[in-house]
Design an enzyme around this catalytic site. Structure first.
Site, PDB file in Angstrom:
ATOM      1  N   LYS A 132     -46.431 -44.778 -16.915  1.00  0.00           N
ATOM      2  CA  LYS A 132     -46.268 -44.757 -15.715  1.00  0.00           C
ATOM      3  C   LYS A 132     -45.680 -45.942 -15.000  1.00  0.00           C
ATOM      4  CE  LYS A 132     -47.982 -42.668 -11.502  1.00  0.00           C
ATOM      5  NZ  LYS A 132     -49.059 -42.193 -10.864  1.00  0.00           N
ATOM      6  N   SER A 182     -48.540 -37.670  -8.755  1.00  0.00           N
ATOM      7  CA  SER A 182     -47.600 -38.469  -8.765  1.00  0.00           C
ATOM      8  C   SER A 182     -46.932 -38.733 -10.149  1.00  0.00           C
ATOM      9  CB  SER A 182     -47.467 -39.753  -8.173  1.00  0.00           C
ATOM     10  OG  SER A 182     -48.629 -40.218  -8.607  1.00  0.00           O
ATOM     11  N   SER A 241     -53.145 -37.688  -9.250  1.00  0.00           N
ATOM     12  CA  SER A 241     -51.966 -37.861  -9.849  1.00  0.00           C
ATOM     13  C   SER A 241     -51.965 -37.825 -11.342  1.00  0.00           C
ATOM     14  CB  SER A 241     -51.341 -39.130  -9.299  1.00  0.00           C
ATOM     15  OG  SER A 241     -51.006 -39.181  -7.822  1.00  0.00           O
TER      16      SER A 241
END
Lengths: 489, 98
Positions: free
Chosen positions: A81, A156, A180
């Protein structure tokens, strides 16, 4: 590349590389080719490191040729990420304010993946600074859901979940501040593990809300999540909040079964705005655990309704403080201004997107003189009550079973109002506030074919029970892949 | 929950955000909705409850007082928007006398 290889999973690929059935370079090239072919439409990656990945794969293959063991993730292509820093590889947190920033060091979790033989393919899309639940708030481009390109992958860590679901990485790292990792895992039909707060070092994780943030794995199976957590967990002198405990041994729990396990269904998680298909799937998951020998009990977490408001004080307040560092002085974007204060304000106004500005504003409001007691202190007290709820529930049961999300993946643009978007995390926030671990596992699909995820919540440091119960759910419900990607070369 | 335009502008100033008028207008409504939702917290009985500042209670860890290598200056400055003589360069901090 055969889709079989793309979906074989991290543990199996490492086994094949160590057994010389496939080379790390072959695997890396195959995944890179799949990214090149499919990611244009999907949007899971913000940066792909063709050269760096190949070079790393050559090293792994050289080690194997020399009779050395590259480690438990030998040659496994992974994605990271974009809020987790990678040495020499552009890292933006999906924010324009960090456009083109090349970090001079690796996050501890990334360094540990590399030391275990993993190959970092690139950086995965997410909501800007991990603030969002749909990946629509990326400062660069949205990521789509591999099951339906008209729907969001969640957020996210949307790119981290979508990449695994589409076979564009064998496993990925995400971060979880309020859901997330787990929410996008549920939306994309993959497994996502949010470890106990402090289990994984936050060194190199771009800070959003420091008392809530935690790095964790997303993968196609519970086994792969367990394997990645074993690799990245453990104390780190560079993160004073990392827990001084050895990395847990999780994989033996995969086959332990759930006989005698006491599973709690928190009443509050089945009330209110819960989609009936999701509710039915999670109840079926409970039945599957009972069939396998577990005992089901209803429990109560009476302060659940305060989790969302407490979170939306604590997280923005901490974000407002953490994001003060983006001031145009040391790295990233710099705006104009003849004096320093003016330069700060233009830098930040130009560099941050609307959701990040909104949260900085909420946080600044909550922390300003005269508001602290009523907002931040009150929220921290409520946080203590939420944790107490969990402590009491875990006196009665070993693990909690809940929905991960109120609905399956929603359509792009559906949640336009900020509060509607925040409600997408209503079942995942309390876990972060309490600091306990959580695991999202696929448990079937809606009539229209969208994945549904169940959430398992455990005692602090008891990821092993989550793995135990999660593996049982996996056996009961099997693994589904998005047909458009499973059938593609 | 009603926020005045002046309050929103003041918060933006505290947050070092040079927001446009249309942004301030939009935030005025959005913040009000969010803060109204947050006001539910007032219904929680927190008398005598210690605020939870940390998810896992841990003692402050100390390390040995040893010099360790840190980021070389050139590397630290590599991504700076402006640098000079081994320092980060910024616009004037204090207004020049007129």
């Amino acid at each position: 590349m055969s889709a079989e290889l793309a979906y074989a999973g991290a543990a199996e690929l490492a086994r094949r590389v160590r057994a010389r059935e496939v080379s790390a370079v072959e695997l890396t090239d195959a995944f890179l080719a799949r990214i090149d072919a499919h990611d244009g439409a999907l949007g899971a990656y913000l940066a792909v490191d063709h050269e760096g990945a190949r070079n790393r794969a050559l090293i792994v293959d050289a080690m194997i040729a020399a009779g050395q063991d590259p480690g438990p993730l030998a040659g496994v292509p992974v994605g990271v990420k974009d809020v987790i820093v990678t040495e020499g590889l552009v890292t933006t947190a999906a924010s324009r304010i960090l456009d083109g920033w090349v970090p001079p060091y690796d996050a501890t979790a990334v360094a540990r993946l590399r030391a275990a033989g993993a190959i970092v393919l690139g950086k995965l899309n997410c909501d800007e600074f991990a603030m969002g639940s749909s990946n629509e708030r990326s400062g660069y481009r949205p990521c789509q859901n591999p099951w339906d390109l008209g729907r969001v992958p969640g957020g996210s860590s949307g790119g981290s979940a979508a990449a695994v679901a589409a076979g564009l990485a064998a496993a990925t790292l995400g971060t979880d501040t309020g859901g997330s990792i787990r929410q996008p895992a549920a939306f994309c039909g993959v497994v996502g593990l949010k470890p106990t707060y402090g289990r994984v070092s936050r060194w190199g994780a771009i800070a959003f809300a420091s008392s809530l943030d935690q790095i964790g794995p997303l993968a196609g199976s519970v086994e792969d999540c367990a394997l990645l957590l074993e690799v990245i967990a453990g104390a780190d002198p560079r993160d004073a909040t990392s827990i001084d405990q050895p990395a847990p041994s999780l994989r033996p729990a995969l086959t332990a079964g759930v006989a005698g396990l006491k599973v709690g269904l928190p009443r509050e998680y089945f009330e209110g705005a819960l989609d009936p298909e999701v509710a039915a799937a999670v109840r079926a998951a409970g039945d599957a655990l009972v069939t396998a020998g577990a005992e089901l009990r209803e429990v109560t977490l009476p302060h659940t309704r305060f989790a969302l408001p407490a979170y939306y004080v604590v997280a923005p307040a901490e974000a407002a403080s953490n994001l003060a560092r983006y001031d145009g002085v040391r790295f990233g974007h710099r705006g104009g201004g003849r004096e320093l204060a003016e330069m700060y304000a233009t830098t930040r106004a130009e560099g941050f997107g609307p959701e990040v500005k909104r949260r900085i504003m909420i946080g600044t409001y909550a922390l300003r003189a005269g508001h602290y007691e009523a907002y931040y202190r009150k929220a921290q007290q409520v946080r203590a009550l939420i944790k107490r709820d969990f402590d009491q529930a875990f006196e009665e049961v070993d693990v909690l079973l809940t929905p991960t999300t109120p609905t399956a993946a929603f359509a792009r643009g559906e949640k336009a109002a900020p509060l509607d978007m925040y409600l997408a995390d209503v079942f995942t926030l309390a876990c972060n506030l309490a600091g306990i671990p959580g695991l999202a596992v696929p448990v079937g699909a809606t009539a229209s074919g969208l994945p549904i995820g169940a959430q398992l919540l455990g005692r602090a440091l008891d990821e092993v029970t989550l793995v135990r119960a999660g593996a049982e759910l996996e056996r009961a419900f099997g693994t589904r892949r998005p047909p458009a990607y499973e059938g593609a070369a | 929950m009603v926020l005045t335009r002046e309050e929103v502008a003041e918060i933006a100033q505290l947050a070092r955000l040079a927001l446009r008028d249309d942004e301030l207008d939009a935030l005025r409504g959005e913040l009000a909705v969010i803060l109204e939702h947050v006001e539910v917290l007032g219904q929680a009985d927190t008398i005598g409850v210690e605020p939870m500042t940390h998810a896992v209670p841990t003692a402050l860890r100390l390390r040995a007082d040893q010099v360790e290598p840190s980021l070389p200056v050139a590397v630290a400055l590599a991504d700076a928007p402006a640098a000079r003589d081994g320092c980060f360069e910024v616009p004037a901090i204090i207004k020049a006398a007129t």
